[in-house]
Motif scaffolding. Sequence first.
Motif, PDB file in Angstrom:
ATOM      1  N   TRP A  25      -2.024 -13.478  -2.779  1.00 23.73           N
ATOM      2  CA  TRP A  25      -2.165 -12.721  -1.528  1.00 23.73           C
ATOM      3  C   TRP A  25      -2.213 -11.215  -1.731  1.00 23.73           C
ATOM      4  CZ3 TRP A  25       2.435 -10.033  -0.589  1.00 23.73           C
ATOM      5  CH2 TRP A  25       3.595 -10.563  -1.155  1.00 23.73           C
ATOM      6  N   ILE A  26      -2.212 -10.761  -2.980  1.00 22.05           N
ATOM      7  CA  ILE A  26      -2.513  -9.359  -3.278  1.00 22.05           C
ATOM      8  C   ILE A  26      -3.824  -9.349  -4.061  1.00 22.05           C
ATOM      9  CG2 ILE A  26      -1.771  -7.198  -4.333  1.00 22.05           C
ATOM     10  CD1 ILE A  26       1.083  -8.011  -4.036  1.00 22.05           C
ATOM     11  N   ALA A  27      -4.890  -8.955  -3.402  1.00 23.18           N
ATOM     12  CA  ALA A  27      -6.225  -9.022  -4.014  1.00 23.18           C
ATOM     13  C   ALA A  27      -6.315  -8.128  -5.242  1.00 23.18           C
ATOM     14  CB  ALA A  27      -7.284  -8.602  -2.993  1.00 23.18           C
ATOM     15  N   GLU A  28      -7.119  -8.562  -6.202  1.00 24.57           N
ATOM     16  CA  GLU A  28      -7.335  -7.767  -7.411  1.00 24.57           C
ATOM     17  C   GLU A  28      -7.884  -6.385  -7.072  1.00 24.57           C
ATOM     18  OE1 GLU A  28      -9.883  -8.124 -11.599  1.00 24.57           O
ATOM     19  OE2 GLU A  28      -9.587  -9.886 -10.322  1.00 24.57           O
ATOM     20  N   SER A  29      -8.663  -6.313  -5.987  1.00 22.84           N
ATOM     21  CA  SER A  29      -9.238  -5.028  -5.581  1.00 22.84           C
ATOM     22  C   SER A  29      -8.158  -4.013  -5.181  1.00 22.84           C
ATOM     23  CB  SER A  29     -10.211  -5.232  -4.418  1.00 22.84           C
ATOM     24  OG  SER A  29      -9.551  -5.826  -3.303  1.00 22.84           O
ATOM     25  N   VAL A  30      -7.023  -4.506  -4.685  1.00 26.24           N
ATOM     26  CA  VAL A  30      -5.916  -3.618  -4.322  1.00 26.24           C
ATOM     27  C   VAL A  30      -5.399  -2.908  -5.574  1.00 26.24           C
ATOM     28  CG1 VAL A  30      -3.520  -3.551  -3.511  1.00 26.24           C
ATOM     29  CG2 VAL A  30      -5.222  -4.896  -2.269  1.00 26.24           C
ATOM     30  N   TRP A  31      -5.165  -3.680  -6.617  1.00 25.85           N
ATOM     31  CA  TRP A  31      -4.687  -3.094  -7.881  1.00 25.85           C
ATOM     32  C   TRP A  31      -5.747  -2.174  -8.486  1.00 25.85           C
ATOM     33  CZ3 TRP A  31       0.261  -3.236  -9.126  1.00 25.85           C
ATOM     34  CH2 TRP A  31       1.063  -4.240  -8.564  1.00 25.85           C
ATOM     35  N   ASP A  32      -7.004  -2.552  -8.352  1.00 28.19           N
ATOM     36  CA  ASP A  32      -8.091  -1.712  -8.869  1.00 28.19           C
ATOM     37  C   ASP A  32      -8.088  -0.347  -8.191  1.00 28.19           C
ATOM     38  OD1 ASP A  32      -8.910  -3.695 -10.582  1.00 28.19           O
ATOM     39  OD2 ASP A  32     -10.536  -4.414  -9.294  1.00 28.19           O
ATOM     40  N   ARG A  33      -7.915  -0.345  -6.862  1.00 26.24           N
ATOM     41  CA  ARG A  33      -7.889   0.919  -6.126  1.00 26.24           C
ATOM     42  C   ARG A  33      -6.715   1.791  -6.546  1.00 26.24           C
ATOM     43  NH1 ARG A  33      -9.181  -2.289  -1.693  1.00 26.24           N
ATOM     44  NH2 ARG A  33      -7.045  -2.180  -0.861  1.00 26.24           N
ATOM     45  N   VAL A  34      -5.556   1.175  -6.694  1.00 24.17           N
ATOM     46  CA  VAL A  34      -4.363   1.927  -7.073  1.00 24.17           C
ATOM     47  C   VAL A  34      -4.527   2.520  -8.471  1.00 24.17           C
ATOM     48  CG1 VAL A  34      -1.906   1.715  -7.633  1.00 24.17           C
ATOM     49  CG2 VAL A  34      -2.801   0.681  -5.543  1.00 24.17           C
ATOM     50  N   ARG A  35      -5.110   1.750  -9.382  1.00 21.74           N
ATOM     51  CA  ARG A  35      -5.306   2.263 -10.749  1.00 21.74           C
ATOM     52  C   ARG A  35      -6.391   3.335 -10.794  1.00 21.74           C
ATOM     53  NH1 ARG A  35      -3.114  -2.838 -12.569  1.00 21.74           N
ATOM     54  NH2 ARG A  35      -1.416  -2.274 -13.999  1.00 21.74           N
ATOM     55  N   GLU A  36      -7.394   3.209  -9.963  1.00 23.30           N
ATOM     56  CA  GLU A  36      -8.428   4.254  -9.893  1.00 23.30           C
ATOM     57  C   GLU A  36      -7.826   5.561  -9.408  1.00 23.30           C
ATOM     58  OE1 GLU A  36     -11.527   2.749  -7.413  1.00 23.30           O
ATOM     59  OE2 GLU A  36     -12.109   1.176  -8.839  1.00 23.30           O
ATOM     60  N   GLU A  37      -6.901   5.465  -8.445  1.00 24.24           N
ATOM     61  CA  GLU A  37      -6.247   6.666  -7.939  1.00 24.24           C
ATOM     62  C   GLU A  37      -5.422   7.342  -9.035  1.00 24.24           C
ATOM     63  OE1 GLU A  37      -3.011   6.175  -5.193  1.00 24.24           O
ATOM     64  OE2 GLU A  37      -3.530   8.020  -4.136  1.00 24.24           O
ATOM     65  N   VAL A  38      -4.781   6.526  -9.882  1.00 21.95           N
ATOM     66  CA  VAL A  38      -4.014   7.078 -11.001  1.00 21.95           C
ATOM     67  C   VAL A  38      -4.906   7.971 -11.856  1.00 21.95           C
ATOM     68  CG1 VAL A  38      -2.837   6.502 -13.159  1.00 21.95           C
ATOM     69  CG2 VAL A  38      -2.314   5.222 -11.067  1.00 21.95           C
ATOM     70  N   GLU A  39      -6.097   7.474 -12.161  1.00 20.30           N
ATOM     71  CA  GLU A  39      -7.033   8.248 -12.979  1.00 20.30           C
ATOM     72  C   GLU A  39      -7.547   9.479 -12.232  1.00 20.30           C
ATOM     73  OE1 GLU A  39      -7.940   7.882 -16.180  1.00 20.30           O
ATOM     74  OE2 GLU A  39      -6.388   6.344 -16.278  1.00 20.30           O
ATOM     75  N   ASP A  40      -7.764   9.320 -10.944  1.00 20.06           N
ATOM     76  CA  ASP A  40      -8.331  10.426 -10.154  1.00 20.06           C
ATOM     77  C   ASP A  40      -7.388  11.619 -10.066  1.00 20.06           C
ATOM     78  OD1 ASP A  40     -10.619   8.966  -9.724  1.00 20.06           O
ATOM     79  OD2 ASP A  40     -10.031   8.280  -7.713  1.00 20.06           O
ATOM     80  N   VAL A  41      -6.088  11.355  -9.960  1.00 18.46           N
ATOM     81  CA  VAL A  41      -5.143  12.449  -9.720  1.00 18.46           C
ATOM     82  C   VAL A  41      -4.449  12.937 -10.990  1.00 18.46           C
ATOM     83  CG1 VAL A  41      -4.734  11.662  -7.362  1.00 18.46           C
ATOM     84  CG2 VAL A  41      -3.179  10.932  -9.185  1.00 18.46           C
ATOM     85  N   ALA A  42      -4.583  12.204 -12.093  1.00 18.09           N
ATOM     86  CA  ALA A  42      -3.945  12.629 -13.344  1.00 18.09           C
ATOM     87  C   ALA A  42      -4.569  13.937 -13.831  1.00 18.09           C
ATOM     88  CB  ALA A  42      -4.087  11.544 -14.406  1.00 18.09           C
ATOM     89  N   ASP A  43      -3.725  14.854 -14.276  1.00 13.13           N
ATOM     90  CA  ASP A  43      -4.179  16.160 -14.753  1.00 13.13           C
ATOM     91  C   ASP A  43      -4.017  16.205 -16.277  1.00 13.13           C
ATOM     92  OD1 ASP A  43      -4.939  18.750 -15.057  1.00 13.13           O
ATOM     93  OD2 ASP A  43      -3.374  19.623 -13.801  1.00 13.13           O
ATOM     94  N   TYR A  44      -4.900  15.499 -16.978  1.00 12.66           N
ATOM     95  CA  TYR A  44      -4.781  15.369 -18.426  1.00 12.66           C
ATOM     96  C   TYR A  44      -4.959  16.698 -19.155  1.00 12.66           C
ATOM     97  CZ  TYR A  44      -5.232  10.320 -17.642  1.00 12.66           C
ATOM     98  OH  TYR A  44      -5.044   9.024 -17.225  1.00 12.66           O
ATOM     99  N   ASP A  45      -5.619  17.632 -18.523  1.00 15.85           N
ATOM    100  CA  ASP A  45      -5.880  18.917 -19.175  1.00 15.85           C
ATOM    101  C   ASP A  45      -4.763  19.937 -18.948  1.00 15.85           C
ATOM    102  OD1 ASP A  45      -8.343  18.017 -20.144  1.00 15.85           O
ATOM    103  OD2 ASP A  45      -9.359  18.545 -18.266  1.00 15.85           O
TER     104      ASP A  45
END
Length: 375
Positions: free
Chosen positions: A230-250
């Motif tokens: 009942w937790i779609a894979e797309s939910v986890w995909d979105r959350v992980r994409e956000e991790v990459e989007d907001v991470a300030d690796y530089d």
Amino acid sequence: MTEYKLAATAAMGLEGIVADEVKALGFDTVTENGKVYFSGGPEAIAKTNMWLRTADRIRVIVGEFKATTFDELFEKTKALPWEQFLPVDAAFPVAGKSVKSILFSVPDCQAIVKKAIAERLKTAYGRIGFLDETGPLFKLEISILKDKATLTIDSSGAGLHKRGYRVGQGDAPLKETLAAALVKLTKWNPDRPFADPFCGSGTIPIEAAMLGQNLAPGYNREFVSEQWPWIAESVWDRVREEVEDVADYDRKLMITGSDWDPAMIRVAEKNAAEAGFLDIIEWKTCDVKDLRLEGQNGVLVGNPPYGERLGEREEAEEITATLGRLMESYPSWSTYMLSSLDNFETLYGKRATKKRKLFNGFIRTDFYQYWGKRS
């Protein structure tokens, strides 16, 4: 969208910090001893597991009720809509605890809850006989406090302190969630120098680097609820994409970890490499008496030896006194130390600006805070 009552569990003394983190993710909270309650759908479960730095676990609350007899526990458990959470093939072990309650036998409570849930699922799914429990894992808990029963499902799996980067550790490692809490309590920002003179396996500097680059603490691990239907894979995909989007690796960071033991520095380097911070944190083999700090307005955070074992207290006291003398040369630096020494302030040579009671495992400690004079 279905909403669930959720609870972020917390170590004693950290509830307020956990509540602040939950609020920062956009949820209203209610705080009790050891728990921060909030509500949300599947994305809330994924997001809090991924982002909370100081919480222990995220639990889904299935039901709460008073129970003073085993019959009452069975019937009220069976009345809950378990089929909305557990598929027909769910594996659902039941843990338990009971405090100040008439139903004090934990094994009996576990067995009754297990039987009641099985009966509910068999009726809901039209099954006869045993459930095979070969599917996704749902770790249940029956907790009874003063005759109030609470039934929850653990959505985290391994505790949230299990970041996935610790490949080695010393004799008394600091839990990652507590290390993150210590960093957050300093109000440090990544523009300032940061140092840990007792870094051991490197947990505090690594947690600081993770915070400094705005990297989610759960980015390098999996959660048991990723297998829930009942937790779609797309939910986890979105959350992980956000991790990459907001991470300030530089983001450039000025973080140093030092320890007198070269073997522990090697362990810290391995852990930092696993976390992706090997080239971001500077590691030094250095006794505290030889420590040299670079820059102004820095933050010194540490978990010095407590001297809990016989014959070690004198050494712990000398280290504390040495640290106090050292920091007189760095008036712009703020010092934050976690210690169980009841005479810490006397040894350090100065009364703390502020101190906060915390528990390192089962050891009662104080977090001594000395605020520097901004230069």
